[in-house]
Write a protein that holds these residues in place. Sequence first.
Motif, short mmCIF file in Angstrom:
data_model
loop_
_atom_site.label_atom_id
_atom_site.label_comp_id
_atom_site.label_asym_id
_atom_site.label_seq_id
_atom_site.Cartn_x
_atom_site.Cartn_y
_atom_site.Cartn_z
N PRO A 73 0.84 -1.15 -0.28
CA PRO A 73 0.03 0.13 -0.11
C PRO A 73 0.83 1.36 0.23
O PRO A 73 0.31 2.30 -0.38
CB PRO A 73 -0.65 0.00 1.21
CG PRO A 73 -0.79 -1.75 1.70
CD PRO A 73 0.43 -2.17 1.16
N GLY A 74 1.93 1.13 0.53
CA GLY A 74 2.98 2.35 0.65
C GLY A 74 3.49 2.74 -0.82
O GLY A 74 3.47 3.98 -0.93
N GLY A 75 3.85 1.80 -1.71
CA GLY A 75 4.12 2.18 -2.84
C GLY A 75 5.59 2.61 -2.79
O GLY A 75 6.38 2.50 -2.07
N ARG A 76 5.94 3.33 -3.94
CA ARG A 76 7.29 4.08 -4.05
C ARG A 76 7.59 4.85 -3.19
O ARG A 76 8.84 5.27 -2.73
CB ARG A 76 7.37 4.71 -5.41
CG ARG A 76 7.45 3.54 -6.76
CD ARG A 76 7.62 4.33 -7.93
NE ARG A 76 7.77 3.12 -8.86
CZ ARG A 76 7.21 3.38 -10.19
NH1 ARG A 76 6.86 4.65 -10.74
NH2 ARG A 76 7.19 2.42 -10.98
N SER A 77 6.76 5.97 -2.66
CA SER A 77 7.05 6.70 -1.69
C SER A 77 7.38 6.63 -0.37
O SER A 77 8.42 6.92 0.09
CB SER A 77 5.67 8.01 -1.71
OG SER A 77 4.71 7.26 -1.15
N LYS A 98 0.53 2.23 -8.01
CA LYS A 98 -0.75 2.54 -8.89
C LYS A 98 -1.57 3.72 -8.45
O LYS A 98 -2.52 4.17 -8.98
CB LYS A 98 -1.49 1.40 -8.66
CG LYS A 98 -1.82 1.02 -7.38
CD LYS A 98 -2.75 -0.35 -7.01
CE LYS A 98 -2.58 -0.58 -5.80
NZ LYS A 98 -2.27 -1.80 -5.36
N GLY A 99 -0.85 4.66 -7.57
CA GLY A 99 -1.47 5.83 -6.94
C GLY A 99 -2.71 5.24 -5.89
O GLY A 99 -2.88 4.15 -5.65
N PRO A 100 -3.35 6.29 -5.33
CA PRO A 100 -4.15 6.01 -4.51
C PRO A 100 -5.38 5.35 -4.93
O PRO A 100 -6.19 6.16 -6.04
CB PRO A 100 -4.48 7.49 -3.79
CG PRO A 100 -4.10 8.42 -4.84
CD PRO A 100 -2.98 7.80 -5.29
N VAL A 136 -16.86 3.88 3.16
CA VAL A 136 -16.87 5.28 3.44
C VAL A 136 -15.33 5.43 2.94
O VAL A 136 -14.42 5.08 3.23
CB VAL A 136 -16.64 5.62 5.00
CG1 VAL A 136 -16.45 6.84 5.35
CG2 VAL A 136 -18.02 4.86 5.68
N ASP A 137 -15.51 6.66 2.18
CA ASP A 137 -14.06 6.98 1.06
C ASP A 137 -13.19 7.47 1.92
O ASP A 137 -11.81 7.19 1.91
CB ASP A 137 -14.55 7.90 0.12
CG ASP A 137 -15.56 7.34 -1.03
OD1 ASP A 137 -15.51 5.84 -0.94
OD2 ASP A 137 -15.93 8.07 -1.77
N ASP A 138 -13.56 8.15 2.92
CA ASP A 138 -12.48 8.80 4.00
C ASP A 138 -11.78 7.79 4.82
O ASP A 138 -10.54 8.18 5.10
CB ASP A 138 -13.07 10.08 4.64
CG ASP A 138 -13.38 11.02 3.76
OD1 ASP A 138 -13.19 11.61 2.76
OD2 ASP A 138 -14.60 11.99 4.37
N ALA A 139 -12.16 6.81 5.12
CA ALA A 139 -11.76 5.91 5.85
C ALA A 139 -10.95 4.70 5.12
O ALA A 139 -10.03 3.94 5.92
CB ALA A 139 -12.59 4.95 6.77
N CYS A 140 -11.28 4.74 3.73
CA CYS A 140 -10.76 3.33 3.26
C CYS A 140 -9.32 3.96 2.73
O CYS A 140 -9.04 4.99 2.27
CB CYS A 140 -11.51 3.35 1.60
SG CYS A 140 -10.74 1.83 0.75
N THR A 141 -8.33 3.08 2.76
CA THR A 141 -6.89 3.06 2.44
C THR A 141 -6.28 2.57 1.30
O THR A 141 -5.21 2.56 0.72
CB THR A 141 -5.89 2.74 3.64
OG1 THR A 141 -6.22 1.21 3.84
CG2 THR A 141 -6.39 3.49 5.04
N GLY A 142 -7.31 1.73 0.60
CA GLY A 142 -7.10 1.08 -0.51
C GLY A 142 -6.07 -0.08 -0.39
O GLY A 142 -5.21 -0.58 -1.08
N ARG A 158 -11.08 1.38 -7.16
CA ARG A 158 -11.13 2.64 -8.12
C ARG A 158 -10.13 3.58 -7.86
O ARG A 158 -9.56 3.89 -6.60
CB ARG A 158 -12.51 3.17 -8.38
CG ARG A 158 -13.45 2.15 -9.11
CD ARG A 158 -14.72 2.73 -8.93
NE ARG A 158 -15.80 2.06 -9.86
CZ ARG A 158 -16.94 2.17 -9.82
NH1 ARG A 158 -17.58 3.52 -9.45
NH2 ARG A 158 -17.92 1.58 -10.55
N PRO A 159 -9.61 4.35 -8.96
CA PRO A 159 -8.59 5.40 -8.36
C PRO A 159 -9.43 6.55 -7.74
O PRO A 159 -10.80 6.79 -7.83
CB PRO A 159 -8.05 6.15 -10.01
CG PRO A 159 -8.52 4.90 -10.89
CD PRO A 159 -9.68 4.06 -10.38
N GLU A 160 -8.69 7.23 -6.64
CA GLU A 160 -9.48 8.12 -5.88
C GLU A 160 -9.75 9.22 -6.98
O GLU A 160 -8.84 9.62 -7.51
CB GLU A 160 -8.43 8.67 -4.88
CG GLU A 160 -8.88 9.27 -3.73
CD GLU A 160 -7.93 9.69 -2.59
OE1 GLU A 160 -8.34 10.44 -1.84
OE2 GLU A 160 -7.22 8.99 -2.38
#
Length: 178
Positions: A73-77, A98-100, A136-142, A158-160
């Motif tokens: 979930p952290g990705g490159r950053s 893949k982005g958020p 709940v979109d605000d709580a979802c971390t993907g 889906r992309p944020e």
Amino acid sequence: MIAAMLILLMLGIALGGGLGVSSRLLKVETSSVVAELEEILPGTNCGQCGYPGCSAAAQALSEGTVPANFCPPGGRSVAREVAARLGIDLDVSAVADKGPVIAFVMEDLCIGCTKCLKRCPTDAIVGASRQMHGVVDDACTGCEVCASICPTGAIVLRPEAATLQTWYWPKPVAPLAA
């Protein structure tokens, strides 16, 4: 009546003071490196890395048992920040970024089995047994845990959606030379 209240008050003060003193005396010291690595990690405790939580993963990072790019979930950053903190070289070209993303429940496929509800580490999925679920979109971390556990494939990532805080101006495309 007043005597009982005074006894309970004194008992509360004594036990509270005892807990305060024991928390200072019996404090478990953690490495500052582990604390810094835990701050860098996403903190979702999703378990995709193979560890039960981000604190256990930070401990493994400090011991050198996992590579810096172990957090999906952290990705490159996150991989770059961890490598910089540990002072190691890292090739981030192999790390998927893949982005958020945010989970989305397709209403026509959801059967209300509640498997996703039980596995979501951030409690971002709402619903009840035999009822359609929502996110709940605000709580979802993907973290993709719910999508992998869903038996009907009703959950997709889906992309944020871009907001004023996350939108960026794309780089212009260079004109083709004639």
